[in-house]
Design an enzyme around this catalytic site. Sequence first.
Site, PDB file in Angstrom:
ATOM      1  N   ARG A  50       3.492 -19.771  10.180  1.00  0.00           N
ATOM      2  CA  ARG A  50       1.979 -20.030   9.487  1.00  0.00           C
ATOM      3  C   ARG A  50       0.850 -19.598  10.406  1.00  0.00           C
ATOM      4  NH1 ARG A  50      -0.345 -24.704   9.080  1.00  0.00           N
ATOM      5  NH2 ARG A  50       1.617 -25.802   8.975  1.00  0.00           N
TER       6      ARG A  50
ATOM      7  N   TYR B  37     -12.448  -8.042 -11.121  1.00  0.00           N
ATOM      8  CA  TYR B  37     -11.121  -8.662 -11.242  1.00  0.00           C
ATOM      9  C   TYR B  37     -11.597 -10.346 -11.763  1.00  0.00           C
ATOM     10  CZ  TYR B  37      -6.650 -10.536 -10.972  1.00  0.00           C
ATOM     11  OH  TYR B  37      -5.422 -11.123 -11.277  1.00  0.00           O
TER      12      TYR B  37
ATOM     13  N   ASP C 148     -13.168  -5.159  -2.685  1.00  0.00           N
ATOM     14  CA  ASP C 148     -11.876  -5.238  -3.330  1.00  0.00           C
ATOM     15  C   ASP C 148     -11.565  -3.811  -3.714  1.00  0.00           C
ATOM     16  OD1 ASP C 148      -9.859  -5.205  -4.931  1.00  0.00           O
ATOM     17  OD2 ASP C 148     -10.345  -7.007  -5.771  1.00  0.00           O
TER      18      ASP C 148
ATOM     19  N   LYS D  67      -0.160  -4.774  -6.421  1.00  0.00           N
ATOM     20  CA  LYS D  67      -0.522  -3.499  -7.320  1.00  0.00           C
ATOM     21  C   LYS D  67       0.199  -2.193  -6.733  1.00  0.00           C
ATOM     22  CE  LYS D  67      -2.255  -6.667  -9.364  1.00  0.00           C
ATOM     23  NZ  LYS D  67      -3.801  -7.129  -9.432  1.00  0.00           N
TER      24      LYS D  67
END
Length: 393
Positions: free
Chosen positions: A65, A117, A188, A213
């Site tokens: 992590r 978005y 983005d 995507k």
Amino acid sequence: MTSTARALRPETTLITAGRGGDPAQPINLPIVPMSNFRSGHTAEALAAADRDGTPAIENEPAYARGDGAPGWKAIEQLVGGLEGGYGVAFSSGMAAIAAIIEQLPAGATIVVPSDCYMGLTHLLADGAAVGKWNVRTVYAADPDEVEAALPGADLLWLESPSNPLLEIADIERLAASAHAVGAVVAVDNTFATPLLQNPLALGADYVIHSATKYIGGHSDLLMGIAVAKDPADYARLMRRSEVAGATPGALEAFLALRGARTLSLRLAQAQATAMELARRLAEHPAVTCVRYPGLPDHPQHELAKKQMRGFGAMVTFDVADADTADTLVAALQVIEHATSLGGVESLIERRAKIPGQEHLPAGLLRFSVGCEHVEDLWDDLSSAIATATTSRS
Ligand SMILES: *Cc1c(COP(=O)(O)O)cnc(C)c1O
């Protein structure tokens, strides 16, 4: 990539990234499920573990992590390298977006496009509702309007082409204007992919991708990548990944890299088909509007030509009304009726039926063009349009 390595073109980098050199190992990185590293690395092992061309991991890697896992590093290096910065993988595109936005100081002002978005709109509305930040919404295709909203802003968020109206923002001009008032700039770049547009080279500080995507490309994973131009911003993203923990899984990292191998092929095919279908849709009498940056009558066509290397594979078009659009969608046989985008399969969706998207034209369809044969897609679309328009008369 070390400074002595020959610079490879993006199409090649997509295929070679993350490959190991060990003759006893498979060519491609296997799935590496892991949470922790063995302690007590030698200096040599630490050097080998460093991300090529990215800031050195100064401390011994201990826990995934905080330090990253091998599978994430491969896709981070790939996307970060293609964008000209340093990538950090997250569990979704939204987690990558949140990693940038939630670093802002309390009370920050964020300038955001009216068309963007929907998850971003929701994230910003939730934070604004509890006083975390102020949001100024602008029509991002009008640079004068964006510039008028910039004084006092901390962050300019751009999405170009935008979802779902495919508006194009002038990244270079707006990044300079934002910097002039001390705001950072994030873009983005999901619709363009790193192959068609590189916002960092146009002046942005951060780029995010929903790897769900085009990068993944097969509608079988969720992942996000945030890319920082500056090593100090990259360190903050790594810190965010450590403390907020929105990290990807090993299977997702494997699938994202495996999908990315064919990104240039998939995108080239889908983009060529999108251009052809956009042209045909524009000539169809039942289609009232086609938005595709590759069409000469798109309002920002010249800007798209200047800042992109291709126009992408998203096409948005309108038919008369909601009923026509719903009947059309229901009549399709090859194109799937589903949300999301960027996979090998063509997907279509009437956006105004989604709560929060009612402001869009009722008959607006967002069409993610996939890799099927162009004539099969056209046969499917044109006969569904015929069904939808004759069933109404
Ligand atoms: C899907 C998408 C996102 C969010 O990504 P997730 O992986 O679904 O969290 C952000 N921006 C754009 C443009 C998207 O299409």
